[in-house]
Design an enzyme around this catalytic site. Structure first.
Site, short mmCIF file in Angstrom:
data_model
loop_
_atom_site.label_atom_id
_atom_site.label_comp_id
_atom_site.label_asym_id
_atom_site.label_seq_id
_atom_site.Cartn_x
_atom_site.Cartn_y
_atom_site.Cartn_z
N LYS A 167 0.83 -1.21 0.00
CA LYS A 167 0.00 0.00 0.00
C LYS A 167 0.86 1.27 0.00
CE LYS A 167 -4.10 -2.13 0.71
NZ LYS A 167 -3.60 -3.52 0.62
C1 LIG Z 1 -4.02 -4.61 -0.02
C2 LIG Z 1 -3.18 -5.84 -0.09
C3 LIG Z 1 -3.41 -6.84 -1.07
C4 LIG Z 1 -4.53 -6.76 -2.06
O1 LIG Z 1 -4.34 -5.75 -3.02
P1 LIG Z 1 -5.56 -5.26 -3.92
O2 LIG Z 1 -5.04 -4.11 -4.68
O3 LIG Z 1 -6.65 -4.86 -2.94
O4 LIG Z 1 -5.99 -6.40 -4.77
C5 LIG Z 1 -2.56 -7.94 -1.10
N1 LIG Z 1 -1.58 -8.09 -0.18
C6 LIG Z 1 -1.34 -7.16 0.78
C7 LIG Z 1 -0.25 -7.40 1.77
C8 LIG Z 1 -2.12 -6.00 0.85
O5 LIG Z 1 -1.89 -5.09 1.82
#
Ligand SMILES: *Cc1c(COP(=O)(O)O)cnc(C)c1O
Length: 467
Positions: free
Chosen positions: A112
């Site tokens: 993120k």
């Molecule tokens: C948010 C997140 C995901 C999923 O990503 P999306 O863009 O919502 O599909 C996968 N792994 C981790 C560690 C995340 O924080």
């Protein structure tokens, strides 16, 4: 660049407008009116650039008309300066044709940060230009709060308040939020559970006078600026593996479908990605759709990979819009029916065309632990419970001779219990977080009561006035 809503009933906006709006007024998601295109020669010219420079070049056409390339470059430099790896998103070979694209070297150890670190600077820039101040409020079960806080900490013209359920997050998660030293961050520990926190945030947005008084905002996952900021690392990795002369595949641990949609956007821009592998845990609505055209909502079950525990993937609407030939009326109707019935109806030829590019893969918790142990044993690679599903998907996809880029979305130290179960010992926190347990925590306790929370947010907003 102009942006249109997937549901066709909201005003077109520019990049700055989309950044501040998030969701479109008609409930749809904003999409660029047309995908910027890089020729093979233009793509090749990006090979060898440092990550922030490549990112600025990829994002610039999306921001055109709102933010100039020189300003964007400056923001990319600042956003990625906080990453502890010189390559920003290093590519680690795990098997003959399998590569982990590590997206977790930012301040909160999860992918993120790749988007949110830049979005914090974009907000600051656009707000300063408009002479506006916003207050971001959000709720977290522990996992995503810290990325939002780190994104906004010390940015001007923004306050952020994050509600977390007191005693119901892990200590690492709580400390990642409460030890951020910035005077524009308010952490509230709510006497209640995560649903109470979420209801309180919804109630603040529904309180129209309060919402207007505070100019409330959110940094939610459907903001197109976040998608734009997730495109560059696919380009960076693929160029290093021989693109644009050589095709690649991507395997992405998926929740809300934002990260894999960014990979698909990279393809629209000219990157030769032949296959997209959607990796999920037992919450497998996307795998069921790709296997059998079954997009039906089921109750969310907790898993070892909590950031992928979703019932509905909100960004899927963007892909649907594209595969419906950008027919906003049909997209709006499909989404309304989906919401009404809990099952999305996608016509067979449309589903087949999606299937030509996308395939699903799923692992339950037991298999997730077994794969962590296996990658550790066979390649000395320690993957967290999210990343490992992408790696296993990439290994098992059967694309002979084609390099697979598996997005590694979290640092293993973020999930020490799962790692210990799988390989017998707990991974240490990386050096930039090793003193997390010694840092001073700052948070405020409050009851799960709207009045009490609104008073805290208002007093925080007025803190300098009262001083
Ligand atoms: C948010 C997140 C995901 C999923 O990503 P999306 O863009 O919502 O599909 C996968 N792994 C981790 C560690 C995340 O924080």
């Amino acid at each position: 660049m102009r942006y249109v809503s997937t549901r066709g009933q909201a005003p077109e906006l520019d990049f700055a407008g989309v950044l501040l709006a998030g969701l479109a007024a008609d409930g749809g998601l904003y999409m660029p009116a047309a995908w910027p295109r890089f020729s093979a020669a233009e793509m090749k010219a990006l090979r060898g650039l440092p990550y922030p420079e490549l990112a600025a070049k990829i994002i610039a056409p999306f921001a055109a008309g709102s933010i100039g390339e020189a300003e964007l470059l400056e923001m990319c430099h600042r956003a990625y300066a906080g990453f502890v790896h010189k390559a920003t998103t290093p590519l680690v070979q795990v098997d003959t044709n399998l590569y982990a694209l590590e997206l977790f070297h930012g301040p909160t150890l999860a992918f993120k940060d790749m988007a949110l670190q830049l979005v914090g600077h974009l907000f600051e820039h656009v707000l300063a230009e408009r002479g506006e101040t916003v207050r971001i409020v959000g709720a977290t079960s522990g996992d995503t709060g810290s990325a939002a806080i780190e994104a906004v900490a010390n940015r001007k013209n923004i306050d952020i308040t994050i509600l977390h359920p007191e005693g119901k997050t892990s200590e690492v998660q709580r400390r990642q939020m409460t030890t951020v030293q910035a005077d524009n961050v308010l952490n509230i520990a709510v006497a209640g559970n995560f649903d109470d926190c979420q209801d309180l945030v919804k109630a603040m947005f529904a309180d129209t006078p309060f919402r207007a008084e505070m100019n409330l905002s959110a940094v939610n996952s459907i903001n197109f600026a976040r998608i734009a900021a997730q495109i560059p690392y696919y380009v960076y990795a693929a160029l290093n593996l021989g693109a644009p002369e050589r095709e690649v595949a991507v395997a992405v641990p998926t929740g809300n479908f934002g990260n894999i949609l960014a990979a698909w956007a990279a393809k629209q821009m000219g990157l030769p990605i032949a296959k997209f592998i959607v990796a999920s845990n037992r919450n497998d609505i996307l795998s069921r759709f790709l296997d059998a055209n079954d997009m039906s909502v089921k109750a969310v079950e907790p898993s070892l990979s909590p950031s992928m525990d979703i019932g509905v993937s909100s960004n899927f609407e963007r892909l649907l819009f594209e595969f419906l030939g950008r027919d906003a009326g049909l997209t709006a109707k499909t989404m309304a029916d989906f919401r009404g019935t809990g099952k999305m109806v996608v016509a067979e030829p449309v589903w087949q065309s999606i299937r030509q590019q996308f395939r699903g893969y799923r692992l339950d918790d037991a298999a997730t632990l077994a794969e962590i142990a296996r990658f550790w044993k066979e390649s000395a690679y320690l993957a967290d419970p999210h990343s490992v599903i992408g790696l296993a998907a990439g290994r098992d996809c059967g694309l002979v001779g084609m390099p697979v880029i598996a997005a590694a979305t979290a640092h293993p130290a973020k999930f020490p219990d799962a790692i210990e179960k799988a390989v017998g010992s707990r991974p240490p926190l990386p050096p930039h977080l090793s003193d997390l347990y010694d840092r001073k925590e700052i948070f405020t306790r409050a009851p799960a009561d709207l009045n009490a929370i609104e008073t805290l947010v208002r007093n925080f907003a007025n803190r300098n006035r009262n001083a």
